[in-house]
Design an enzyme around this catalytic site. Sequence first.
Site, PDB file in Angstrom:
ATOM      1  N   PRO A 161      45.603 -32.883 -19.059  1.00 63.10           N
ATOM      2  CA  PRO A 161      45.699 -34.056 -19.716  1.00 63.10           C
ATOM      3  C   PRO A 161      45.277 -35.212 -18.337  1.00 63.10           C
ATOM      4  O   PRO A 161      45.837 -34.836 -17.316  1.00 63.10           O
ATOM      5  CB  PRO A 161      47.129 -34.395 -20.001  1.00 63.10           C
ATOM      6  CG  PRO A 161      47.859 -33.036 -19.719  1.00 63.10           C
ATOM      7  CD  PRO A 161      47.067 -32.138 -19.008  1.00 63.10           C
ATOM      8  N   GLU A 162      44.495 -36.022 -18.736  1.00 69.54           N
ATOM      9  CA  GLU A 162      44.204 -37.080 -18.029  1.00 69.54           C
ATOM     10  C   GLU A 162      45.006 -38.476 -18.740  1.00 69.54           C
ATOM     11  O   GLU A 162      45.572 -38.134 -19.731  1.00 69.54           O
ATOM     12  CB  GLU A 162      42.554 -37.520 -18.002  1.00 69.54           C
ATOM     13  CG  GLU A 162      42.078 -36.456 -17.192  1.00 69.54           C
ATOM     14  CD  GLU A 162      41.124 -37.243 -16.214  1.00 69.54           C
ATOM     15  OE1 GLU A 162      41.483 -38.333 -15.885  1.00 69.54           O
ATOM     16  OE2 GLU A 162      40.134 -36.809 -15.494  1.00 69.54           O
TER      17      GLU A 162
END
Length: 271
Positions: free
Chosen positions: A2-3
């Site tokens: 995840p960014e």
Amino acid sequence: MPELPEVETTRRGILPYCQQQTISEVTIRNRQLRWPIARSLPSQLRHQRIDDIQRRAKYLLFITKAGTLILHLGMSGSLRVSNKDEAIQKHDHVELMLSNGKILRLNDPRRFGSLHWTRQAAEKHKLIRTLGPEPLDDQFTAEHLYATSRNRRVAIKNFIMNSHIVVGVGNIYASESLYLAGINPGRPAGRVSLQRYEKLVNAIKETLRAAIESGGSTLNDFIKPDGQPGYFQHHFRVYGKTGLPCEQCGQPISQVTLGQRSTFYCKTCQR
DNA sequence: CAAAGGTCCTGCTCGC
DNA sequence: TGCGAGCAGGACCTTT
């Protein structure tokens, strides 16, 4: 995995199922995440009501009256909301049973995620205290980057990925933002002008905002909290585009390693 | 064998 | 020489 956009998408996705719900039971199937989960965590969470879920950097903050659960998804973590009859999956390490019958499950193959409980305000916690500004806040400015980068020789890409400088700029969006700003990712941070930092700050804000609006970009296995696959095909301009023509000049996109991370850029357009 | 979206920690180097 | 800040690399894992 995840960014920041994925973390924010996760937050928004799970909030309706969690808010004002009481945690009735906590199951830890594997405590060996990035840091071992404290043995006391289940008893601290049990019977607490989730008043809100907030985000600071890529940390999700589950706010209760007694304290805050600080959760990080690491490189490969995801949260999903399940019903009781849904079987657990491989790498489901933590489960929070909620008073509405739903179960919040943390799945994390690489186990770089983390869970911490703090009775204090989350902002005082060791992991949160030293973080730089949020990229989408007004405090994140070109002046801030310019002032903090003087005399620093580190590559600009590593500089903007440093959470003490600014949070939430991950490996994908670092390359994408520098491309939009026309800055070579290897350029020393101390040798970028204020004017070019203006462009960079705008690029970071635009890139992240657009990705959040799109519901988070994903490459492989991001699963939205409601169980729908989050295979949103985001349009990257340079990330993963090695050898493909630059949209601006047609020259092939280059790939180098900076700070042990893959970096993508156009040698012609980025100086 | 290499690489994958994160980020803290350790130990070294550099400049005062 | 000593000190602090900055910086690179290692560490933590599984899957493709």
